[in-house]
Design a protein around this motif. Sequence first.
Motif, short mmCIF file in Angstrom:
data_model
loop_
_atom_site.label_atom_id
_atom_site.label_comp_id
_atom_site.label_asym_id
_atom_site.label_seq_id
_atom_site.Cartn_x
_atom_site.Cartn_y
_atom_site.Cartn_z
N ASN A 1 -3.06 3.89 9.13
CA ASN A 1 -3.44 3.11 8.46
C ASN A 1 -3.56 2.21 9.32
O ASN A 1 -4.11 1.36 9.31
CB ASN A 1 -3.27 2.48 7.12
N THR B 1 -5.43 1.63 12.98
CA THR B 1 -6.54 2.03 12.28
C THR B 1 -6.89 0.33 10.86
O THR B 1 -8.08 -0.70 11.09
CB THR B 1 -7.91 2.40 11.21
N LYS B 2 -5.16 -0.65 11.66
CA LYS B 2 -5.61 -2.56 11.15
C LYS B 2 -5.53 -2.02 9.93
O LYS B 2 -6.34 -3.13 8.97
CB LYS B 2 -6.09 -3.23 11.96
N LYS B 3 -5.50 -1.03 8.54
CA LYS B 3 -5.71 -1.01 7.73
C LYS B 3 -4.88 -2.04 6.60
O LYS B 3 -4.81 -2.43 5.50
CB LYS B 3 -6.42 0.29 6.69
N LYS C 1 0.67 -0.91 -0.14
CA LYS C 1 0.32 0.25 -0.27
C LYS C 1 0.84 1.27 0.15
O LYS C 1 1.58 1.21 1.00
CB LYS C 1 -0.57 0.23 1.21
#
Length: 277
Positions: free
Chosen positions: A196, A199-201, A185
């Motif tokens: 990110n 927030t565990k994305k 990413k």
Amino acid sequence: MKKKVSLLMVIILVLSSLLVACVESKETDSGSENSEFESYSLEGIKNKGKLVMGTSADYPPFETHIMAEGKDQIVGFDIEIAKHIADELGVELEIKDMDFDKLLGGLSTGMLDIVIAGMNPNSEREKEANFTDIYYEANHSVLINKEDASKITTLEDLNGKSIGVQIGTTQEKFAQEKIEDADVKSLDANTNIVMNLKTKKIDCAIMELAVAESFANENDELMVVEDITIDIGSEGVAIAVKKGNDELTEKLNEILADAQSKGLLDEWFVEANELTD
Ligand code: ARG
């Protein structure tokens, strides 16, 4: 009819010669501004009385935004180096905070005089810019959520994971080329990567060790994986200037070596860590 046509021709001729005169005078104007030196050369910088530094201020302790005395300020190790260089050259410092992947382009166009952004020189970048000697030896590591401490302990554990990296960085290249089945990413800023991650994305992030440590100190739920060190194929970070701007590169090397020998670089690095935590 004939008379009308020739009158028209005269008008066109007069107008077009006026236009040419305008364009010419504009050219001489800008020519006289930097008649002898390009603005980004050593002499050019001294002449304009200003050093324009490009950076991407999302990278503590190298460069980051803080609120101090009610004001948003950019501080860090690279900023101290830039201030010192400006002092040594006897000019003002102007900082331009930009996306990391636009920095080298800013040198080519002459918008920036120098880039100090925790940047690793490598063969690709050396085609685009001049680099000084290394001013900080960098290691790379992995930042994760503490609750994943048992899941990510080795480099192989990164296989198949979603990995946050900053666009246009050596970390991005490493993740894309060296990690099997990685879901890379690419994000614009490290601060965004950290958000990110929290927030565990994403599962983890690859960062310079000092930067990963700084974010871990700031965020209780995050940690650096001690046992993973990543070799991104560059020894450390250096200052970039426009390709071929050798005189400035040499001058910067002198300033860096002098600051190093006086222990200033070490001092600024410690101070930057204190300030950005
Ligand atoms: N060291 C890495 C590189 O050179 C990342 C640098 C990112 N710097 C920053 N100020 N965000 O590609």
